[in-house]
Scaffold this motif. Structure first.
Motif, PDB file in Angstrom:
ATOM      1  N   ARG A  81     -32.271   2.931  13.820  1.00  0.00           N
ATOM      2  CA  ARG A  81     -31.586   4.325  14.150  1.00  0.00           C
ATOM      3  C   ARG A  81     -32.479   5.170  14.851  1.00  0.00           C
ATOM      4  NH1 ARG A  81     -27.114   4.188  15.165  1.00  0.00           N
ATOM      5  NH2 ARG A  81     -26.864   6.755  14.638  1.00  0.00           N
ATOM      6  N   GLU A 157     -24.866  11.661  10.278  1.00  0.00           N
ATOM      7  CA  GLU A 157     -25.962  10.416  10.207  1.00  0.00           C
ATOM      8  C   GLU A 157     -25.559   9.587   9.002  1.00  0.00           C
ATOM      9  OE1 GLU A 157     -28.480   7.627  11.881  1.00  0.00           O
ATOM     10  OE2 GLU A 157     -27.342   9.129  12.772  1.00  0.00           O
ATOM     11  N   ARG A 158     -25.520  10.470   7.767  1.00  0.00           N
ATOM     12  CA  ARG A 158     -25.258   9.772   6.502  1.00  0.00           C
ATOM     13  C   ARG A 158     -23.819   8.740   6.457  1.00  0.00           C
ATOM     14  NH1 ARG A 158     -26.148  13.323   1.181  1.00  0.00           N
ATOM     15  NH2 ARG A 158     -28.289  13.698   2.250  1.00  0.00           N
ATOM     16  N   ALA A 159     -23.079   9.444   6.928  1.00  0.00           N
ATOM     17  CA  ALA A 159     -21.673   8.858   6.944  1.00  0.00           C
ATOM     18  C   ALA A 159     -21.726   7.870   7.980  1.00  0.00           C
ATOM     19  CB  ALA A 159     -20.452   9.676   7.457  1.00  0.00           C
ATOM     20  N   ILE A 161     -24.055   5.821   8.505  1.00  0.00           N
ATOM     21  CA  ILE A 161     -24.980   4.522   8.057  1.00  0.00           C
ATOM     22  C   ILE A 161     -24.168   4.018   6.918  1.00  0.00           C
ATOM     23  CG2 ILE A 161     -27.076   4.139   6.740  1.00  0.00           C
ATOM     24  CD1 ILE A 161     -28.556   6.315   8.344  1.00  0.00           C
ATOM     25  N   ALA A 162     -23.528   4.870   5.999  1.00  0.00           N
ATOM     26  CA  ALA A 162     -22.702   4.221   4.891  1.00  0.00           C
ATOM     27  C   ALA A 162     -21.547   3.348   5.357  1.00  0.00           C
ATOM     28  CB  ALA A 162     -22.697   5.317   3.994  1.00  0.00           C
TER      29      ALA A 162
END
Length: 255
Positions: A81, A157-159, A161-162
């Motif tokens: 990333r 970014e968290r969404a 990645i998940a």
């Protein structure tokens, strides 16, 4: 069922040819015989040394595999990333990856001693690069257009990645994990061969020093058993986390 039968017949034929060839060419010292290997193997089981040493090697390899996989996936996601950071570290990672990890064993002995820590760290370092490279490749292979569209829809970014990056990279991650299984064992066993008084690697080295070919093959059976167990665990985890992959495999077999 038929495939399993053919496998059993192949194994039986291989063992029979091995037994006959060893007797015919008087090559028992070099290749032993299945009957002697079986006797040595049963002796190890009877006196308890086989499972004792197998459990030690299994612990070292499992811990090394676990730590190497965790750090490999984590660093692979991070550098996948952060392209600028990946470009900065690329020559250093490639240089260290090109170094045979077995060559690090003497250095690790100086740093960490001859206990279980050294074998775990050697196995973890060996596993790390395979998992890291596959994870990094999987993260970088995610479609940029798909990421751009999701960002326009408000995904953070968290969404990303998940929901996108990790599921897309899972195939690459498990490829790295499957490839890493024998290398985790290599790290643990090489550490035992160099500096240990227990473990399958020690049994292998001790048997070779005594020119006991049958015991060497018996120790190799233990290594094969461990490899099969670890591969089975990885495949089980793969099917659990990627149920669609199991469906694809079933369709391929039926075809």
């Amino acid at each position: 069922m038929i495939i399993a039968l053919y496998r059993i017949l192949f194994l039986a034929a291989f063992l029979a040819i091995w037994e006959v060839a060893s007797n015919a060419f008087d090559a028992g010292f070099f290749i032993s015989r299945p009957s002697l290997v079986a006797a040595s193997f049963l002796t190890m089981i009877a006196n308890g040394s086989f499972f004792y040493n197998l459990s030690i090697t299994a612990t070292e390899a499992a811990l090394g595999f676990l730590f190497g996989a965790i750090f490999g996936v984590g660093v692979g996601l991070l550098l996948g990333r952060l392209k600028v950071l990946a470009d900065i570290l690329d020559p250093f990672l490639i240089t260290f990856y090109s170094l045979p990890k077995v060559a690090l064993a003497p250095l690790f002995i100086l740093w960490f001693g001859i206990g279980i820590d050294m074998k775990v760290i050697l196995a973890a370092v060996t596993v790390f690069f395979l998992v890291f490279l596959n994870t990094y490749t999987g993260v970088r292979s995610v479609s940029p257009e798909q990421i751009a569209i999701l960002r326009l829809m408000g995904a953070g970014e968290r969404a990303l990645i998940a929901k996108v990056i990790v599921p897309s990279a899972l195939t690459w991650v498990f490829t790295g994990l499957r490839l890493s299984v024998p290398y985790a064992l290599i790290g643990a066993i090489v550490g035992e061969i160099i500096a240990a008084n227990r473990g399958i690697g020690y049994v292998l080295s001790d048997a070779a020093a005594q020119f006991d070919t049958a015991a060497v093959f018996a120790a190799l059976i233990g290594i094969v058993v461990l490899s099969l167990i670890f591969n089975g665990i990885v495949r089980f985890a793969e099917r659990a986390l990627m149920p669609w992959k199991a469906g694809e495999d079933t369709r391929e077999i039926s075809i």
